[in-house]
Scaffold this motif. Structure first.
Motif: not given
Length: 308
Positions: A137-143, A106-114
């Motif tokens: 950071v590895e999760r962030l790179r993968e996503e 949700s941090f990636i999809d909602d905050v960073l991307l949306t």
């Protein structure tokens, strides 16, 4: 002042599509400055705005609410410094129970991307995100690879084998090493707060002081400091005492600032006080005469160090 928002859902379209610098940025020290500079390079290469994503209150305050004051920069100073080093807008995300409970996805999809429409993000090697720090950071790179945004992870920024860190700066200030703190920060450390009504004892002994509210600022070593105060757009020489005034049996912490060659009313104004040098630790005196003599000596020492 840079545009600032406190919720990812309120970021206007004009600031989306940004390169995003991620971090708490407490102190905006040399390590943070390197991260912002790298994010600025990525933003310039893409013709994108540079936005910092930080958190208020500091997550440490949220998770450990009874911790003592520890902040190097309160929000006004943080915004000013982020702008000084090139950030164009700031999402100072409100860190509450709902935000703390967001999953890493949700941090990636909602905050960073949306919310931010991030095209590229830049963070430190130890950045974590999401509930229970479930993302790294590895999760962030993968996503990023999966969802189409770039990720740059900065290695530790070092000085003589030591990582620039807010923790190290706090240690230096608690020891009274303001010059060392300034070297780690890349700028002098400041306390900024409103001038509050004190007991006005200083004026009775010919040494009026402004009682500056400390708020959530870290408490450096108690004692006397040579300082500079921003007044009407100019830095003015001053001397300050931080402590509990043991001569008068006080328990409350006070930050009392005396501006040299100044007469005027400062009550209610916000003052920026730049810490230049530590003069001496807090002392208890046998009486007013001894106290007045020491105050005069402190003033001379402060003037001398500010001229050095």
């Amino acid at each position: 002042m840079v545009p600032a928002f406190d919720d990812w859902r309120d970021v206007p379209a004009s600031w989306k599509g940004a390169v995003v610098a991620l971090g708490n940025f407490d102190g905006v020290h040399r390590g943070h400055q390197a991260l912002i500079a790298r994010a600025g390079e990525e933003a310039a290469a893409r013709g994108a705005p540079l936005v910092a994503l930080t958190f208020e209150p500091h997550p440490r305050r949220f998770f450990v609410p009874d911790t003592g004051p520890f902040r190097l920069t309160l929000p006004p100073a943080k915004l000013r410094l982020l702008a000084q080093y090139g950030v164009q807008a700031v999402l100072a995300q409100r860190f509450d129970a709902a935000f703390a409970g967001l999953s890493p996805d949700s941090f990636i999809d909602d905050v960073l991307l949306t919310g931010l429409g991030a095209r590229h993000v830049v963070c430190g090697y130890d950045f974590t995100f999401g509930a229970r720090r479930g993302g790294n950071v590895e999760r962030l790179r993968e996503e990023g690879r999966r969802k189409g945004f770039g990720v740059t992870v900065l290695d530790p920024v070092m000085r003589e084998g030591e990582i620039y860190s807010s923790t190290r700066i706090r240690e230096a200030l608690r020891a009274g090493w303001v010059s060392e703190a300034a070297e780690l920060l890349g700028h002098r450390w400041e306390i900024e707060g409103p001038v509050e009504l004190g007991d006005q004892r200083g004026r009775t002994i010919g040494f009026p002081t402004a009682n500056v509210g400390l708020g959530e600022h870290l408490r450096p070593r108690f004692g006397v400091y040579a300082v500079r105060v921003l007044r009407d757009g100019q830095w003015r020489a001053a001397v300050a005492n931080l402590g509990r005034r043991p001569t008068f049996g006080k328990l409350q912490e006070n930050f009392e600032v005396h501006l040299f060659d100044f007469a005027g009313d400062l009550y209610g104004q916000a003052l920026r006080v730049e810490m230049v040098d530590f003069i001496r630790p807090e002392m208890k005196f046998s009486g007013l005469d001894q106290l007045k003599a020491q105050i005069e000596a402190d003033g001379r020492a402060a003037r001398s160090r500010l001229l050095a």
